[in-house]
Design a protein around this motif. Sequence first.
Motif, PDB file in Angstrom:
ATOM      1  N   TYR A 159       0.817  -1.213   0.000  1.00 53.55           N
ATOM      2  CA  TYR A 159       0.000   0.000   0.000  1.00 53.55           C
ATOM      3  C   TYR A 159       0.853   1.268   0.000  1.00 53.55           C
ATOM      4  O   TYR A 159       0.362   2.358   0.306  1.00 53.55           O
ATOM      5  N   GLY A 160       2.107   1.131  -0.343  1.00 48.71           N
ATOM      6  CA  GLY A 160       2.951   2.296  -0.504  1.00 48.71           C
ATOM      7  C   GLY A 160       3.463   2.906   0.780  1.00 48.71           C
ATOM      8  O   GLY A 160       3.942   4.043   0.777  1.00 48.71           O
ATOM      9  N   VAL A 161       3.387   2.187   1.881  1.00 42.65           N
ATOM     10  CA  VAL A 161       3.901   2.684   3.151  1.00 42.65           C
ATOM     11  C   VAL A 161       5.364   2.301   3.268  1.00 42.65           C
ATOM     12  O   VAL A 161       5.722   1.119   3.236  1.00 42.65           O
ATOM     13  N   GLU A 162       6.224   3.287   3.401  1.00 42.36           N
ATOM     14  CA  GLU A 162       7.658   3.035   3.457  1.00 42.36           C
ATOM     15  C   GLU A 162       8.017   2.310   4.751  1.00 42.36           C
ATOM     16  O   GLU A 162       7.557   2.689   5.832  1.00 42.36           O
ATOM     17  N   PRO A 163       8.817   1.257   4.689  1.00 39.63           N
ATOM     18  CA  PRO A 163       9.208   0.541   5.913  1.00 39.63           C
ATOM     19  C   PRO A 163       9.878   1.472   6.917  1.00 39.63           C
ATOM     20  O   PRO A 163      10.607   2.388   6.549  1.00 39.63           O
ATOM     21  N   GLY A 164       9.587   1.227   8.172  1.00 38.69           N
ATOM     22  CA  GLY A 164      10.149   2.051   9.240  1.00 38.69           C
ATOM     23  C   GLY A 164       9.592   1.599  10.566  1.00 38.69           C
ATOM     24  O   GLY A 164       9.091   0.465  10.698  1.00 38.69           O
ATOM     25  N   PRO A 165       9.641   2.451  11.592  1.00 39.82           N
ATOM     26  CA  PRO A 165       9.114   2.071  12.908  1.00 39.82           C
ATOM     27  C   PRO A 165       7.655   1.651  12.815  1.00 39.82           C
ATOM     28  O   PRO A 165       6.855   2.272  12.113  1.00 39.82           O
ATOM     29  N   ALA A 166       7.311   0.581  13.521  1.00 43.02           N
ATOM     30  CA  ALA A 166       5.951   0.052  13.512  1.00 43.02           C
ATOM     31  C   ALA A 166       5.384   0.143  14.921  1.00 43.02           C
ATOM     32  O   ALA A 166       5.923  -0.467  15.848  1.00 43.02           O
ATOM     33  N   GLY A 167       4.315   0.915  15.077  1.00 34.80           N
ATOM     34  CA  GLY A 167       3.731   1.115  16.401  1.00 34.80           C
ATOM     35  C   GLY A 167       2.309   0.617  16.482  1.00 34.80           C
ATOM     36  O   GLY A 167       1.680   0.288  15.469  1.00 34.80           O
ATOM     37  N   ILE A 168       1.801   0.581  17.699  1.00 33.93           N
ATOM     38  CA  ILE A 168       0.420   0.193  17.942  1.00 33.93           C
ATOM     39  C   ILE A 168      -0.194   1.214  18.876  1.00 33.93           C
ATOM     40  O   ILE A 168       0.494   1.790  19.736  1.00 33.93           O
ATOM     41  N   SER A 169      -1.481   1.481  18.689  1.00 31.92           N
ATOM     42  CA  SER A 169      -2.155   2.497  19.472  1.00 31.92           C
ATOM     43  C   SER A 169      -3.619   2.119  19.621  1.00 31.92           C
ATOM     44  O   SER A 169      -4.123   1.243  18.915  1.00 31.92           O
ATOM     45  N   GLY A 170      -4.300   2.796  20.529  1.00 32.88           N
ATOM     46  CA  GLY A 170      -5.720   2.578  20.719  1.00 32.88           C
ATOM     47  C   GLY A 170      -6.237   3.434  21.847  1.00 32.88           C
ATOM     48  O   GLY A 170      -5.473   3.925  22.684  1.00 32.88           O
ATOM     49  N   ASP A 171      -7.548   3.609  21.858  1.00 34.10           N
ATOM     50  CA  ASP A 171      -8.185   4.361  22.929  1.00 34.10           C
ATOM     51  C   ASP A 171      -9.189   3.469  23.652  1.00 34.10           C
ATOM     52  O   ASP A 171      -9.869   2.650  23.031  1.00 34.10           O
ATOM     53  N   SER A 172      -9.251   3.598  24.975  1.00 39.52           N
ATOM     54  CA  SER A 172     -10.243   2.911  25.793  1.00 39.52           C
ATOM     55  C   SER A 172     -10.157   1.395  25.600  1.00 39.52           C
ATOM     56  O   SER A 172      -9.109   0.796  25.834  1.00 39.52           O
ATOM     57  N   ALA A 173     -11.233   0.748  25.120  1.00 39.82           N
ATOM     58  CA  ALA A 173     -11.162  -0.688  24.860  1.00 39.82           C
ATOM     59  C   ALA A 173     -10.131  -1.004  23.786  1.00 39.82           C
ATOM     60  O   ALA A 173      -9.523  -2.082  23.797  1.00 39.82           O
ATOM     61  N   GLY A 174      -9.896  -0.063  22.873  1.00 43.18           N
ATOM     62  CA  GLY A 174      -8.862  -0.265  21.869  1.00 43.18           C
ATOM     63  C   GLY A 174      -7.470  -0.276  22.469  1.00 43.18           C
ATOM     64  O   GLY A 174      -6.585  -0.993  21.992  1.00 43.18           O
ATOM     65  N   ALA A 175      -7.254   0.516  23.532  1.00 47.36           N
ATOM     66  CA  ALA A 175      -5.969   0.477  24.234  1.00 47.36           C
ATOM     67  C   ALA A 175      -5.797  -0.857  24.945  1.00 47.36           C
ATOM     68  O   ALA A 175      -4.685  -1.404  25.010  1.00 47.36           O
ATOM     69  N   ASN A 176      -6.883  -1.388  25.496  1.00 52.69           N
ATOM     70  CA  ASN A 176      -6.849  -2.729  26.089  1.00 52.69           C
ATOM     71  C   ASN A 176      -6.414  -3.750  25.045  1.00 52.69           C
ATOM     72  O   ASN A 176      -5.522  -4.580  25.287  1.00 52.69           O
TER      73      ASN A 176
END
Length: 330
Positions: A159-176
């Motif tokens: 999808y054209g995303v250049e390789p680099g740092p890979a993170g995860i995020s979320g809010d509320s139940a998504g943070a869980n």
Amino acid sequence: MTGPAEPVDARLPELSPEMRALIKRLTAQDAGLPDPFTLPLDQARSLFERNNQRWNIELPEMAAVEEIVLPVVSGVGEIKATLRVPFHPRPGFILYLHGGGWMFGSPYTHERAIRYLAKSCRMAVIAPHYRRSPEASFPAGLEDCEAAWRATRAACPEYGVEPGPAGISGDSAGANLALATMLRARQTGAPLPDFALLFYGVYGADFSTPSYRMPDPPYGLTPQRMKAYWDRYVPDHAVRGDPFATPLTASDEALAALPPVYLNAAELDPLRDDTLGLHERLTNLGRNDACHLHRGVVHGFMQMTVALEEARSAFALAADWLEAAGYSSN
């Protein structure tokens, strides 16, 4: 505030003037609306989506806005997701897991927040759909999030995303779900994220903390609603001790192995002490994770960037931490 957040007693703190004015407006707008837990599930979800439309206006422009399908993963199948790429993005991506009590919400109900995260951090953000309770209780949604994490790392170049740092995020139940996804990755040997941005998450099911014992906030999440979410996500109380359901019950060894984490919490939020408790445990393990307590605001405030300066500041602070930690550099 970065570092250990000072304790707050079991009273209801003062709303900020801006939050108070906004709640007055929202209370008038919502007058007469039914409690979603009294409605059939499809109607309750429609009400949630309608109420969130007011936050998804004046959307930040993106370089790319795309609906994608992540590769088929054995046992889960296709995972639909949204891809939002800001202008002049840095390499890498953030996998964002939306909140909504494991029961409501979608990438679309969090559209402006997702774009704001992408713009603030100058990174592509991919937000997957996942199965929701009560028709798909724990661990179904978590399995989807795990699959999305593995698939996203492999699919980004497509999808054209250049390789680099890979993170995860979320809010509320998504943070869980984001924290549980990291714990599961460690257990299964899957790659861990390079960093995590976790916003006012639910990490335990202890309803006796000071923040749960505060009087109900004047708007948004209450202890009773949080209990109702738990009853639908993990109806068997015995299972709530599973660290993939309640990450605060994870071992010291598992928490110590997490990547660097940025945490925040809302002061007038039953979940506040989940975050403060998690940060205390991480600090006691000798880690140096950041924790910011946003004073005078209620749960879910980061949805309100179109109307609330504290919400915009919350994204800026997370982006500043990411920059200082070196994960968003070219």
